[in-house]
Design a protein around this motif. Structure first.
Motif, PDB file in Angstrom:
ATOM      1  N   TRP A 286       0.819  -1.209   0.000  1.00 42.52           N
ATOM      2  CA  TRP A 286       0.000   0.000   0.000  1.00 42.52           C
ATOM      3  C   TRP A 286       0.859   1.267   0.000  1.00 42.52           C
ATOM      4  O   TRP A 286       0.445   2.297  -0.549  1.00 42.52           O
ATOM      5  CB  TRP A 286      -0.978  -0.013   1.165  1.00 42.52           C
ATOM      6  CG  TRP A 286      -2.069  -1.039   0.983  1.00 42.52           C
ATOM      7  CD1 TRP A 286      -2.343  -2.107   1.770  1.00 42.52           C
ATOM      8  CD2 TRP A 286      -3.031  -1.082  -0.089  1.00 42.52           C
ATOM      9  NE1 TRP A 286      -3.406  -2.829   1.275  1.00 42.52           N
ATOM     10  CE2 TRP A 286      -3.846  -2.221   0.138  1.00 42.52           C
ATOM     11  CE3 TRP A 286      -3.281  -0.284  -1.194  1.00 42.52           C
ATOM     12  CZ2 TRP A 286      -4.892  -2.567  -0.714  1.00 42.52           C
ATOM     13  CZ3 TRP A 286      -4.323  -0.630  -2.049  1.00 42.52           C
ATOM     14  CH2 TRP A 286      -5.111  -1.754  -1.803  1.00 42.52           C
ATOM     15  N   ARG A 287       2.060   1.194   0.578  1.00 41.73           N
ATOM     16  CA  ARG A 287       2.946   2.354   0.492  1.00 41.73           C
ATOM     17  C   ARG A 287       3.399   2.572  -0.950  1.00 41.73           C
ATOM     18  O   ARG A 287       3.539   3.718  -1.405  1.00 41.73           O
ATOM     19  CB  ARG A 287       4.144   2.173   1.433  1.00 41.73           C
ATOM     20  CG  ARG A 287       3.781   2.442   2.901  1.00 41.73           C
ATOM     21  CD  ARG A 287       5.014   2.568   3.763  1.00 41.73           C
ATOM     22  NE  ARG A 287       5.611   1.281   4.076  1.00 41.73           N
ATOM     23  CZ  ARG A 287       5.276   0.528   5.119  1.00 41.73           C
ATOM     24  NH1 ARG A 287       4.341   0.940   5.959  1.00 41.73           N
ATOM     25  NH2 ARG A 287       5.889  -0.619   5.341  1.00 41.73           N
ATOM     26  N   VAL A 288       3.622   1.474  -1.672  1.00 46.84           N
ATOM     27  CA  VAL A 288       3.944   1.585  -3.097  1.00 46.84           C
ATOM     28  C   VAL A 288       2.781   2.223  -3.847  1.00 46.84           C
ATOM     29  O   VAL A 288       2.965   3.131  -4.678  1.00 46.84           O
ATOM     30  CB  VAL A 288       4.274   0.203  -3.686  1.00 46.84           C
ATOM     31  CG1 VAL A 288       4.357   0.272  -5.210  1.00 46.84           C
ATOM     32  CG2 VAL A 288       5.571  -0.339  -3.110  1.00 46.84           C
ATOM     33  N   VAL A 289       1.561   1.782  -3.566  1.00 47.31           N
ATOM     34  CA  VAL A 289       0.378   2.342  -4.225  1.00 47.31           C
ATOM     35  C   VAL A 289       0.254   3.830  -3.937  1.00 47.31           C
ATOM     36  O   VAL A 289      -0.068   4.630  -4.833  1.00 47.31           O
ATOM     37  CB  VAL A 289      -0.889   1.588  -3.787  1.00 47.31           C
ATOM     38  CG1 VAL A 289      -2.146   2.300  -4.296  1.00 47.31           C
ATOM     39  CG2 VAL A 289      -0.860   0.150  -4.300  1.00 47.31           C
ATOM     40  N   THR A 290       0.529   4.229  -2.696  1.00 41.86           N
ATOM     41  CA  THR A 290       0.421   5.645  -2.331  1.00 41.86           C
ATOM     42  C   THR A 290       1.376   6.499  -3.153  1.00 41.86           C
ATOM     43  O   THR A 290       1.029   7.605  -3.581  1.00 41.86           O
ATOM     44  CB  THR A 290       0.712   5.821  -0.832  1.00 41.86           C
ATOM     45  OG1 THR A 290      -0.288   5.122  -0.077  1.00 41.86           O
ATOM     46  CG2 THR A 290       0.703   7.289  -0.435  1.00 41.86           C
TER      47      THR A 290
ATOM     48  N   ASP B 168      -6.919   2.324   0.011  1.00 44.07           N
ATOM     49  CA  ASP B 168      -6.123   1.274   0.643  1.00 44.07           C
ATOM     50  C   ASP B 168      -6.980   0.653   1.739  1.00 44.07           C
ATOM     51  O   ASP B 168      -8.161   0.929   1.839  1.00 44.07           O
ATOM     52  CB  ASP B 168      -4.787   1.821   1.175  1.00 44.07           C
ATOM     53  CG  ASP B 168      -4.977   2.917   2.217  1.00 44.07           C
ATOM     54  OD1 ASP B 168      -6.045   2.957   2.860  1.00 44.07           O
ATOM     55  OD2 ASP B 168      -4.049   3.724   2.398  1.00 44.07           O
ATOM     56  N   GLU B 169      -6.402  -0.208   2.555  1.00 37.69           N
ATOM     57  CA  GLU B 169      -7.184  -0.925   3.550  1.00 37.69           C
ATOM     58  C   GLU B 169      -7.223  -0.220   4.907  1.00 37.69           C
ATOM     59  O   GLU B 169      -7.747  -0.774   5.877  1.00 37.69           O
ATOM     60  CB  GLU B 169      -6.629  -2.343   3.726  1.00 37.69           C
ATOM     61  CG  GLU B 169      -6.715  -3.176   2.474  1.00 37.69           C
ATOM     62  CD  GLU B 169      -6.222  -4.597   2.683  1.00 37.69           C
ATOM     63  OE1 GLU B 169      -6.664  -5.240   3.645  1.00 37.69           O
ATOM     64  OE2 GLU B 169      -5.399  -5.057   1.874  1.00 37.69           O
ATOM     65  N   SER B 170      -6.698   0.997   4.980  1.00 34.74           N
ATOM     66  CA  SER B 170      -6.519   1.632   6.281  1.00 34.74           C
ATOM     67  C   SER B 170      -7.837   1.978   6.963  1.00 34.74           C
ATOM     68  O   SER B 170      -7.871   2.165   8.177  1.00 34.74           O
ATOM     69  CB  SER B 170      -5.666   2.898   6.135  1.00 34.74           C
ATOM     70  OG  SER B 170      -6.312   3.849   5.293  1.00 34.74           O
ATOM     71  N   GLY B 171      -8.940   2.056   6.208  1.00 34.52           N
ATOM     72  CA  GLY B 171     -10.213   2.406   6.825  1.00 34.52           C
ATOM     73  C   GLY B 171     -11.030   1.224   7.307  1.00 34.52           C
ATOM     74  O   GLY B 171     -12.107   1.406   7.889  1.00 34.52           O
ATOM     75  N   LEU B 172     -10.545  -0.010   7.091  1.00 36.74           N
ATOM     76  CA  LEU B 172     -11.304  -1.181   7.507  1.00 36.74           C
ATOM     77  C   LEU B 172     -11.269  -1.340   9.024  1.00 36.74           C
ATOM     78  O   LEU B 172     -10.331  -0.907   9.696  1.00 36.74           O
ATOM     79  CB  LEU B 172     -10.743  -2.435   6.838  1.00 36.74           C
ATOM     80  CG  LEU B 172     -10.865  -2.490   5.315  1.00 36.74           C
ATOM     81  CD1 LEU B 172     -10.172  -3.728   4.778  1.00 36.74           C
ATOM     82  CD2 LEU B 172     -12.325  -2.471   4.881  1.00 36.74           C
ATOM     83  N   ALA B 173     -12.282  -1.987   9.561  1.00 38.16           N
ATOM     84  CA  ALA B 173     -12.430  -2.136  11.013  1.00 38.16           C
ATOM     85  C   ALA B 173     -11.317  -2.991  11.589  1.00 38.16           C
ATOM     86  O   ALA B 173     -10.868  -3.959  10.974  1.00 38.16           O
ATOM     87  CB  ALA B 173     -13.779  -2.775  11.331  1.00 38.16           C
ATOM     88  N   GLY B 174     -10.855  -2.625  12.774  1.00 36.52           N
ATOM     89  CA  GLY B 174      -9.969  -3.473  13.554  1.00 36.52           C
ATOM     90  C   GLY B 174      -8.498  -3.315  13.302  1.00 36.52           C
ATOM     91  O   GLY B 174      -7.692  -4.046  13.891  1.00 36.52           O
TER      92      GLY B 174
END
Length: 253
Positions: A148-152, A160-166
């Motif tokens: 995800w850092r590459v995608v950013t 990215d997946e940073s907003g998913l729960a937990g």
């Protein structure tokens, strides 16, 4: 999200990390011979297999909403009661299990609190209920964080997946408490996996598994080539060792 994929694709994508995480979760919870255990969101059976080795197939049940994963788990683990069902609608009676686990599933539940309430419902009073979620929040240390850092860098502002729960410290604990679980505690579990070459790390991202696979699949051929080139520039040709930390919450029904 893309989890209706072949079990082998999952095995070689997230399975390579979750296989290492499973014994860490079991050590944190401590199921004992004679216990009856449920693996919620079992996928193709990574954690389920470890439970079978510890408890025996006749003491293990599992559930997952993905038909390919259910079929794979049934084939790989004969004797295990594997059902096709989401966490929010577990097809098991109240007070049925001595241990209820969910490895890397809470972020993908449609209603995490409802899923945990169901897990607590099927657990016997006082039984441990536990779940893990990779630390994939922004700047996190999950095994997909390098991707995800590459995608950013490649596509600023992309999902990215940073907003998913937990996926942040304390998130799982809050969900557990809202679901009514008692004596909730948090642990951090870390695994390490070496990849001999860049290609060994990169190729599974092209198989359409999960949000990362969804993102790669959304690109055209030229976009995928540019993304891979960005990743190679940032990570190198290999060997590449990926360390992944998962948050773990353990409570009691």
């Amino acid at each position: 999200m893309a989890f209706d994929v072949a079990a082998d694709a999952y095995d070689r994508f997230m399975g390579r990390y979750s296989t290492l995480l499973a014994p860490e979760l079991l050590a944190a919870v401590g199921p004992e011979p004679g216990d009856r255990a449920l693996d919620v969101g079992c996928g193709p059976g990574v954690l389920t297999r470890h439970l079978v080795e510890l408890l025996g197939a006749d003491h293990v049940a599992a559930a997952d909403p993905s038909p390919p994963f259910v079929a794979a788990a049934r084939e790989r683990l004969p004797g295990v009661d594997v059902r096709q069902a989401p966490a929010e609608q577990l097809p098991f009676d109240d007070d049925s299990f001595d241990v209820v686990l969910a490895q890397l599933v809470v972020p993908f539940m449609s209603d995490a609190v409802a899923g945990l309430r169901e897990m607590a419902r099927v657990a016997r009073p006082g039984a441990p209920v536990a779940a893990t979620a990779w630390d994939h929040a922004s700047g996190g240390s999950g095994p997909l964080s390098p991707f995800w850092r590459v995608v950013t860098e490649f596509d600023p502002g992309a999902y990215d997946e940073s907003g998913l729960a937990g996926q942040r410290s304390g998130d799982l604990v809050a969900i557990f408490r809202e679901a009514g679980l008692a004596d909730v505690r948090q642990l951090a579990l870390t695994v390490h996996l070496p990849h001999a070459t860049f290609e060994e790390w990169w190729e599974p991202y092209t198989w359409g598994v999960g949000p990362a696979g969804d993102y790669v699949a959304s690109l055209d051929d030229a976009g995928r080539e540019r993304l891979a080139a960005t990743a190679r520039r940032l990570l190198g040709d290999g060997p590449i060792t990926i360390s992944g930390t998962a948050w773990c919450a353990v409570g009691r029904a």
